[in-house]
Design an enzyme around this catalytic site. Structure first.
Site, PDB file in Angstrom:
ATOM      1  CG  HIS A   1      -2.064   1.203   1.038  1.00 14.14           C
ATOM      2  ND1 HIS A   1      -2.989   1.351   0.039  1.00 14.14           N
ATOM      3  CD2 HIS A   1      -2.076   2.231   1.845  1.00 14.14           C
ATOM      4  CE1 HIS A   1      -3.516   2.395   0.166  1.00 14.14           C
ATOM      5  NE2 HIS A   1      -3.140   3.119   1.454  1.00 14.14           N
TER       6      HIS A   1
ATOM      7  CG  HIS B   1      -7.911  11.434   3.429  1.00 15.39           C
ATOM      8  ND1 HIS B   1      -8.459  12.452   2.725  1.00 15.39           N
ATOM      9  CD2 HIS B   1      -6.538  11.469   3.497  1.00 15.39           C
ATOM     10  CE1 HIS B   1      -7.521  13.340   2.118  1.00 15.39           C
ATOM     11  NE2 HIS B   1      -6.448  12.790   2.471  1.00 15.39           N
TER      12      HIS B   1
ATOM     13  NE  ARG C   1      -8.624  18.155   1.385  1.00 16.49           N
ATOM     14  CZ  ARG C   1      -8.151  17.800   2.578  1.00 16.49           C
ATOM     15  NH1 ARG C   1      -8.474  18.717   3.710  1.00 16.49           N
ATOM     16  NH2 ARG C   1      -7.794  16.647   2.539  1.00 16.49           N
TER      17      ARG C   1
ATOM     18  CB  SER D   1       1.899   7.922   7.408  1.00 16.19           C
ATOM     19  OG  SER D   1       1.889   6.813   7.297  1.00 16.19           O
TER      20      SER D   1
HETATM   21  C1  LIG Z   1      -4.058   6.125  -0.792  1.00 17.45           C
HETATM   22  C2  LIG Z   1      -3.163   6.400   0.403  1.00 17.45           C
HETATM   23  C3  LIG Z   1      -2.499   7.480   0.117  1.00 17.45           C
HETATM   24  C4  LIG Z   1      -1.598   7.877   1.250  1.00 17.45           C
HETATM   25  N1  LIG Z   1      -0.915   9.037   1.143  1.00 17.45           N
HETATM   26  C5  LIG Z   1       0.089   9.244   1.977  1.00 17.45           C
HETATM   27  C6  LIG Z   1       0.839  10.394   1.936  1.00 17.45           C
HETATM   28  O1  LIG Z   1       0.849  11.279   1.037  1.00 17.45           O
HETATM   29  N2  LIG Z   1       1.704  10.860   3.039  1.00 17.45           N
HETATM   30  C7  LIG Z   1       1.958  10.064   4.055  1.00 17.45           C
HETATM   31  O2  LIG Z   1       2.578  10.482   5.031  1.00 17.45           O
HETATM   32  N3  LIG Z   1       1.054   8.984   4.204  1.00 17.45           N
HETATM   33  C8  LIG Z   1       0.345   8.426   3.335  1.00 17.45           C
HETATM   34  N4  LIG Z   1      -0.592   7.384   3.494  1.00 17.45           N
HETATM   35  C9  LIG Z   1      -0.336   6.563   4.472  1.00 17.45           C
HETATM   36  C10 LIG Z   1       1.011   5.779   4.200  1.00 17.45           C
HETATM   37  O3  LIG Z   1       1.246   5.483   2.860  1.00 17.45           O
HETATM   38  C11 LIG Z   1       1.044   4.209   5.001  1.00 17.45           C
HETATM   39  O4  LIG Z   1       0.646   4.762   6.262  1.00 17.45           O
HETATM   40  C12 LIG Z   1       2.244   3.836   4.820  1.00 17.45           C
HETATM   41  O5  LIG Z   1       2.764   3.692   3.689  1.00 17.45           O
HETATM   42  C13 LIG Z   1       2.148   2.290   5.450  1.00 17.45           C
HETATM   43  O6  LIG Z   1       3.568   1.563   5.136  1.00 17.45           O
HETATM   44  P1  LIG Z   1       3.694   0.437   5.901  1.00 17.45           P
HETATM   45  O7  LIG Z   1       5.141  -0.228   5.489  1.00 17.45           O
HETATM   46  O8  LIG Z   1       3.587   0.326   7.464  1.00 17.45           O
HETATM   47  O9  LIG Z   1       2.541  -0.797   5.432  1.00 17.45           O
HETATM   48  P2  LIG Z   1       2.227  -1.139   3.866  1.00 17.45           P
HETATM   49  O10 LIG Z   1       2.948  -0.268   2.790  1.00 17.45           O
HETATM   50  O11 LIG Z   1       0.764  -1.229   3.939  1.00 17.45           O
HETATM   51  O12 LIG Z   1       2.751  -2.575   3.692  1.00 17.45           O
HETATM   52  C14 LIG Z   1       2.457  -3.715   4.528  1.00 17.45           C
HETATM   53  C15 LIG Z   1       3.115  -4.936   3.889  1.00 17.45           C
HETATM   54  O13 LIG Z   1       2.821  -6.010   5.006  1.00 17.45           O
HETATM   55  C16 LIG Z   1       2.700  -7.239   3.869  1.00 17.45           C
HETATM   56  N5  LIG Z   1       1.728  -8.039   4.643  1.00 17.45           N
HETATM   57  C17 LIG Z   1       0.478  -7.780   5.504  1.00 17.45           C
HETATM   58  N6  LIG Z   1      -0.015  -8.635   6.185  1.00 17.45           N
HETATM   59  C18 LIG Z   1       0.986  -9.814   5.989  1.00 17.45           C
HETATM   60  C19 LIG Z   1       0.939 -11.182   6.493  1.00 17.45           C
HETATM   61  N7  LIG Z   1       0.180 -11.428   7.093  1.00 17.45           N
HETATM   62  N8  LIG Z   1       2.090 -11.862   5.938  1.00 17.45           N
HETATM   63  C20 LIG Z   1       2.967 -11.437   5.078  1.00 17.45           C
HETATM   64  N9  LIG Z   1       2.997 -10.115   4.616  1.00 17.45           N
HETATM   65  C21 LIG Z   1       1.798  -9.182   4.806  1.00 17.45           C
HETATM   66  C22 LIG Z   1       1.849  -6.657   2.768  1.00 17.45           C
HETATM   67  O14 LIG Z   1       1.786  -7.433   1.734  1.00 17.45           O
HETATM   68  C23 LIG Z   1       2.614  -5.219   2.540  1.00 17.45           C
HETATM   69  O15 LIG Z   1       3.992  -5.809   1.944  1.00 17.45           O
HETATM   70  C24 LIG Z   1      -1.535   6.875   2.267  1.00 17.45           C
HETATM   71  C25 LIG Z   1      -2.260   6.115   2.412  1.00 17.45           C
HETATM   72  C26 LIG Z   1      -3.102   5.570   1.393  1.00 17.45           C
HETATM   73  C27 LIG Z   1      -3.845   4.406   1.888  1.00 17.45           C
END
Ligand SMILES: Cc1cc2nc3c(=O)[nH]c(=O)nc-3n(C[C@H](O)[C@H](O)[C@H](O)COP(=O)(O)OP(=O)(O)OC[C@H]3O[C@@H](n4cnc5c(N)ncnc54)[C@H](O)[C@@H]3O)c2cc1C
Length: 617
Positions: A46, A256, A272, A409
């Site tokens: 994501h 959001h 915005r 984030s």
């Molecule tokens: C549409 C959108 C736009 C955003 N825009 C912004 C922004 O502009 N600025 C900002 O600061 N934040 C933004 N955010 C928030 C931010 O992108 C996320 O909070 C952040 O990228 C999360 O990163 P992460 O590495 O924690 O998780 P993720 O990127 O969600 O990765 C999770 C990983 O875990 C793996 N996984 C999950 N469960 C399991 C399992 N049981 N077994 C094995 N693998 C698993 C998945 O395959 C994935 O690889 C946005 C979020 C969204 C949804």
């Protein structure tokens, strides 16, 4: 049970988003053997969907001049409504500028300062010629300075592709299309995870000296969410199911302001931030009426509530998918939209058949971010279990308290990845846990038996349909635990979710597949998802105050005397609901005060219950 594959590694990272990959890089650079697991190929995590940008106080632009970690700190604490850990916030704001420059060094093509003429909110912005070519920043909600560094509106994409290239370069092992379904532990130490291959259905054990949860958020518990379909909170459920690791502040759910109707895909806050307006059914720009200072750029929780308040007052635009408001970016001009906001222009075109250069965008507040997660200390170590770490959206580190600022984030993933990654490397080198091998095989056997039990009952008459149960869970959360919350609906949500949890023990599969069978995967995950939903609902019911994104209509004020504390949800073995405990929130620098968004005026509802995020289908 020795016919299952067992793999051994120093560090096991569950999740290949920005947080998991950044931590993995730090551990790999320290010479450790690291294995990353992911449900999907890493670049489809994501993180790559993030649009608007990441905050770091570089102060390169005219509107960011004079910015500093101190100002970023104040914005973050106010944004969190004093719910965050101030030691963590301080560490974060000091490290963010280093992290953003490091990502530039690794290859992120940040949008840079230019001398191109720019008019913003009626004012001409003139950049300093000496700063041309440095990393630029845009405006975002709840910030005193323009601080959000970006690459057009595809920031997550460029960050994750760059990060994954470093992972490849270092030769870190990545196993994708696999799902961790249980942690291997003895109640005190973690030894890795039981993992299911999503192609063949085979079970494996990954045995590790250190295990790291970086599995992202739980947005999809709500159905209508800006999150990817894989964001189901499974890593949080793994931690909760140990019985000894608590989840922090699960009731803090971010909505959001601008999910596009009706697919609920995000339209970035950058729209915005770059000068977009919110209009009602009379094409009146209503945010200045409520928030004269920050207007459309008050913090997210405030803007989301204002939109819903305005809709409740009868100013929403009717649509088959429920009432919405408009986002207007037409005045930003074609050149700006086709360069800095090109991804959202494509989303508008592909999903709604509209062109934001000429058309208004229909938007409504939509579930977006999980402030809660696996509770850790400042080093990312999970409470209650040795050798277990968590970071990123899956964790409650706790940088965001009750409301995350936009842009904080992405920054958290790379900052925490660096800091927690270093702690992981240190601890893994210092300690060598005595792996209890019989335990590994016991956990494998139990998971194998759970799957066979489900398959043995498949295609028999009766029992519960996993998708129907899941839909009920989404409805309960969306309708009863949304933006506006009150006692009655919260009690009802807890009762219904407890009942759903009981019914989920009797899931009857419609197919007998073993490998790439989404129904089986959903059936294995659903009970854990309902447990997370109960942590959210019960946390919201018990918290008798309003703070950040948690807004109780029956307790509309923040109550620092009784509630300046963090919720810790435990799930004891055999329980039918979580046990809630609390810990004080650490206030080191900035005592609780006014957030300064003019939100002291009430959000009084003018109509009955009608929450954003409710899945209209
Ligand atoms: C549409 C959108 C736009 C955003 N825009 C912004 C922004 O502009 N600025 C900002 O600061 N934040 C933004 N955010 C928030 C931010 O992108 C996320 O909070 C952040 O990228 C999360 O990163 P992460 O590495 O924690 O998780 P993720 O990127 O969600 O990765 C999770 C990983 O875990 C793996 N996984 C999950 N469960 C399991 C399992 N049981 N077994 C094995 N693998 C698993 C998945 O395959 C994935 O690889 C946005 C979020 C969204 C949804």
């Amino acid at each position: 049970m020795r016919d299952h594959e067992v793999l051994v590694t120093d560090v096991l990272v569950i999740g290949a988003g920005l947080a998991g990959e950044r931590a993995a890089i730090e551990a790999a650079l320290a010479g450790l053997n690291v294995t990353i697991l992911s449900l999907v190929p890493p670049r489809r995590s994501h993180s790559s969907a993030a649009q608007g940008g990441m905050q770091a106080s570089l102060g390169n632009t005219a509107m960011g001049k004079g910015d500093s970690p101190d100002i970023h700190f104040v914005d973050t604490v106010k944004g969190s409504d004093w719910g965050c850990d101030q030691d963590v916030a301080r560490l974060f704001v000091e490290t963010a500028p280093v992290a953003v420059r490091e990502m530039a060094h690794w290859g992120v093509p940040w949008t840079r300062v230019t001398l191109e003429k720019r008019v913003y909110d009626g004012k001409v912005i003139e950049e300093d010629p000496a700063k041309v070519g440095l990393i630029a920043a845009r405006n975002f909600g709840g910030t005193a300075k323009w601080r959000t560094c970006y690459t057009a509106d595809g920031t997550g994409h460029t960050l994750l592709y760059t990060m994954d290239s470093v992972v490849l370069k270092l030769g870190v092992t990545v196993h994708d299309r696999v799902e961790a379904i249980r942690l291997i532990h003895d109640g005190e130490q973690c030894f890795g995870a039981v993992v299911r291959c999503l192609r063949t259905g085979a079970l494996r054990a990954y045995v590790a000296r250190t295990t790291v949860i970086a599995s992202g958020g739980y947005g999809r518990l709500y159905g209508a969410s800006t999150n990817a379909v894989i964001n189901e909170g499974s890593g949080m459920a793994l931690a909760l199911d140990t019985g000894v690791v608590p989840l922090g502040n699960m009731e803090a759910v971010q909505f959001h302001p601008t999910g596009i109707v009706p697919s609920w895909i995000l339209i970035t806050e950058g729209a915005r931030g770059d000068g977009g307006y919110l209009l009602d059914k009379n094409l009146h720009r209503f945010m200045p009426d409520y928030e004269p200072v920050k207007k459309e750029l008050a913090s997210r929780d405030v803007v989301s509530r204002r939109i819903m308040q305005h809709i409740r007052a009868g100013y929403g635009v009717d649509s088959p998918y429920g009432p919405h408001v408009w986002l207007d970016i037409r005045h930003l001009g074609e050149r700006h939209i086709r360069t800095n906001l090109r991804e959202i222009a494509a989303i508008c075109q592909n999903f709604n058949g509209i062109d934001p250069v000429h058309d208004l965008i229909p938007v409504r507040p939509t579930q977006h971010y999980s402030m809660g997660g696996v509770r850790t200390n400042i080093h990312g170590q999970a409470y209650g279990m040795y050798n277990l770490f968590a970071l990123g959206e899956a964790a409650c580190w706790d940088l965001h308290g009750f409301n995350r600022l936009g842009g904080n984030s992405l920054a958290e993933t790379v900052v925490a990845g660096k800091i927690v990654g270093a702690a992981i490397a240190r601890q893994t080198k210092e300690t060598s846990p005595d792996v209890r091998w019989p335990l590994v095989y016991e956990h494998l056997a139990e998971e194998s038996a759970r799957i066979e039990r489900l398959r043995a009952r498949a295609v028999r008459p009766g029992g519960e349909n996993v998708y129907a149960l899941r839909h009920e869970m989404e409805q309960i959360l969306s309708e009863n635990v949304g933006i506006f919350r009150t006692e009655g609906p919260l009690v009802e949500a807890c009762d219904k979710l407890r009942e759903l949890h009981r019914r989920a023990q009797d899931i009857r599969l419609r197919g007998e597949g073993r490998g790439a069978d989404p129904e089986l995967g959903a059936a294995l995950r659903l009970p854990g998802m309902i447990r997370l939903a109960l942590c959210i609902a019960k946390g919201a019911l018990e918290r008798k105050e309003s703070r950040g994104s948690h807004y109780r209509e029956d307790y509309p004020k923040r109550d620092d005397v009784n509630w300046l504390k963090r919720t810790l949800a435990y799930w004891p073995a055999g329980a039918d609901e979580p046990e809630l405990r609390y810990e004080p929130v650490k206030i080191t620098e900035l005592p609780p005060g006014d957030r300064g968004y003019g939100e002291s005026s009430s959000f009084a509802a003018t109509a009955g219950r009608q929450d954003a995020g409710a899945n209209p289908s």
